[in-house]
Scaffold this motif. Structure first.
Motif, PDB file in Angstrom:
ATOM      1  N   ASP A   1       5.192  11.022   0.283  1.00 45.39           N
ATOM      2  CA  ASP A   1       6.655  10.951   0.275  1.00 45.39           C
ATOM      3  C   ASP A   1       7.257  12.347   0.102  1.00 45.39           C
ATOM      4  O   ASP A   1       8.200  12.721   0.805  1.00 45.39           O
ATOM      5  CB  ASP A   1       7.114  10.020  -0.850  1.00 45.39           C
TER       6      ASP A   1
ATOM      7  N   GLN B   1      -7.759   2.615  -8.565  1.00 42.81           N
ATOM      8  CA  GLN B   1      -7.297   2.444  -7.194  1.00 42.81           C
ATOM      9  C   GLN B   1      -5.774   2.438  -7.135  1.00 42.81           C
ATOM     10  O   GLN B   1      -5.183   3.101  -6.291  1.00 42.81           O
ATOM     11  CB  GLN B   1      -7.852   1.154  -6.582  1.00 42.81           C
ATOM     12  N   SER B   2      -5.123   1.718  -8.060  1.00 49.54           N
ATOM     13  CA  SER B   2      -3.662   1.679  -8.026  1.00 49.54           C
ATOM     14  C   SER B   2      -3.074   3.042  -8.387  1.00 49.54           C
ATOM     15  O   SER B   2      -2.070   3.459  -7.821  1.00 49.54           O
ATOM     16  CB  SER B   2      -3.116   0.598  -8.959  1.00 49.54           C
ATOM     17  N   ILE B   3      -3.713   3.764  -9.312  1.00 50.31           N
ATOM     18  CA  ILE B   3      -3.242   5.104  -9.670  1.00 50.31           C
ATOM     19  C   ILE B   3      -3.405   6.038  -8.477  1.00 50.31           C
ATOM     20  O   ILE B   3      -2.508   6.803  -8.139  1.00 50.31           O
ATOM     21  CB  ILE B   3      -4.004   5.637 -10.906  1.00 50.31           C
ATOM     22  N   THR B   4      -4.571   5.944  -7.822  1.00 51.89           N
ATOM     23  CA  THR B   4      -4.835   6.781  -6.658  1.00 51.89           C
ATOM     24  C   THR B   4      -3.851   6.466  -5.537  1.00 51.89           C
ATOM     25  O   THR B   4      -3.267   7.374  -4.944  1.00 51.89           O
ATOM     26  CB  THR B   4      -6.290   6.576  -6.172  1.00 51.89           C
ATOM     27  N   ASP B   5      -3.654   5.191  -5.238  1.00 49.17           N
ATOM     28  CA  ASP B   5      -2.715   4.789  -4.191  1.00 49.17           C
ATOM     29  C   ASP B   5      -1.302   5.282  -4.496  1.00 49.17           C
ATOM     30  O   ASP B   5      -0.600   5.777  -3.621  1.00 49.17           O
ATOM     31  CB  ASP B   5      -2.702   3.270  -4.017  1.00 49.17           C
ATOM     32  N   GLU B   6      -0.898   5.149  -5.751  1.00 48.88           N
ATOM     33  CA  GLU B   6       0.442   5.574  -6.156  1.00 48.88           C
ATOM     34  C   GLU B   6       0.589   7.093  -6.012  1.00 48.88           C
ATOM     35  O   GLU B   6       1.600   7.589  -5.515  1.00 48.88           O
ATOM     36  CB  GLU B   6       0.707   5.145  -7.600  1.00 48.88           C
ATOM     37  N   THR B   7      -0.415   7.823  -6.429  1.00 49.92           N
ATOM     38  CA  THR B   7      -0.382   9.285  -6.337  1.00 49.92           C
ATOM     39  C   THR B   7      -0.320   9.730  -4.885  1.00 49.92           C
ATOM     40  O   THR B   7       0.471  10.619  -4.525  1.00 49.92           O
ATOM     41  CB  THR B   7      -1.620   9.898  -7.031  1.00 49.92           C
TER      42      THR B   7
ATOM     43  N   HIS C   1      -7.904   0.249 -12.742  1.00 52.38           N
ATOM     44  CA  HIS C   1      -6.620   0.933 -12.573  1.00 52.38           C
ATOM     45  C   HIS C   1      -6.695   2.136 -11.641  1.00 52.38           C
ATOM     46  O   HIS C   1      -5.682   2.597 -11.145  1.00 52.38           O
ATOM     47  CB  HIS C   1      -6.080   1.398 -13.934  1.00 52.38           C
TER      48      HIS C   1
ATOM     49  N   ALA D   1       0.772   7.979  -2.323  1.00 53.33           N
ATOM     50  CA  ALA D   1       2.079   7.583  -1.780  1.00 53.33           C
ATOM     51  C   ALA D   1       3.168   8.564  -2.201  1.00 53.33           C
ATOM     52  O   ALA D   1       4.004   8.963  -1.389  1.00 53.33           O
ATOM     53  CB  ALA D   1       2.429   6.168  -2.229  1.00 53.33           C
ATOM     54  N   LYS D   2       3.152   8.979  -3.469  1.00 51.53           N
ATOM     55  CA  LYS D   2       4.148   9.939  -3.942  1.00 51.53           C
ATOM     56  C   LYS D   2       3.980  11.287  -3.245  1.00 51.53           C
ATOM     57  O   LYS D   2       4.966  11.924  -2.857  1.00 51.53           O
ATOM     58  CB  LYS D   2       4.047  10.125  -5.464  1.00 51.53           C
TER      59      LYS D   2
END
Length: 164
Positions: free
Chosen positions: A146, A134-140, A132, A142-143
């Motif tokens: 943004d 990598q997806s948490i890092t990518d999401e963070t 999880h 990206a946010k």
């Protein structure tokens, strides 16, 4: 089993498949056109009930299901889903549950073998975190990008309007 049946099992958390006890799905999502396999194990405390019937297991279990349909060994709560997988080429999709990490004999004796129980918790947690992270890092990221972009656009807009 058909994917529709798995979806029902998933929604109702049958076979002790609670969401918090599932690992991450590897190699994409399950497809609706391919059957899904669930590898289960009977909870250790129910093994003595079925032990006398192991000589001719299929026939004995069929007879037992007819004569004792309410036998707890036939309830989904008496079983632990270890793995859920969908065979696909070139690699299968699926996940392991916490129960797959645990030596099932520990469930009945967890106090006397707390090291094995702790090891299962640690291994499951590490695998879950790694999958999880990598997806948490990518999401963070990206946010954050943004927010930075929006902030810059607002600053540019306010700078332009301030000059005019």
């Amino acid at each position: 089993m058909p994917p529709e049946l798995y979806q029902q099992i998933d929604r109702q958390a049958l076979f002790n498949l609670q969401p918090e006890l599932r690992g991450s799905v590897s190699n994409g999502e399950f497809k609706s056109e391919t059957n899904i396999e669930i590898i289960t194990s009977l909870k250790p405390d129910f093994l003595p009930v079925l032990y006398p019937h192991l000589n001719n297991a299929p026939a004995s279990l069929h007879q037992l299901s007819q004569s004792e349909p309410n036998n707890l060994g036939f309830n989904t709560e008496s079983w632990l889903a270890l793995q859920v997988k969908q065979p696909r080429l070139p690699v299968e999709t699926g996940y392991c549950s916490f129960w797959d990490y645990l030596n099932l004999s520990v469930i009945n004796n967890y106090i006397s073998d707390s090291a094995n129980f702790n090891s299962a918790i640690i291994n499951f947690s590490q695998d879950w975190t790694e999958s999880h992270l990598q997806s948490i890092t990518d999401e963070t990221i990206a946010k954050s990008l943004d927010k930075i972009t929006k902030g810059l656009l607002e600053w540019i807009d306010s700078s332009i309007f301030a000059k005019t």
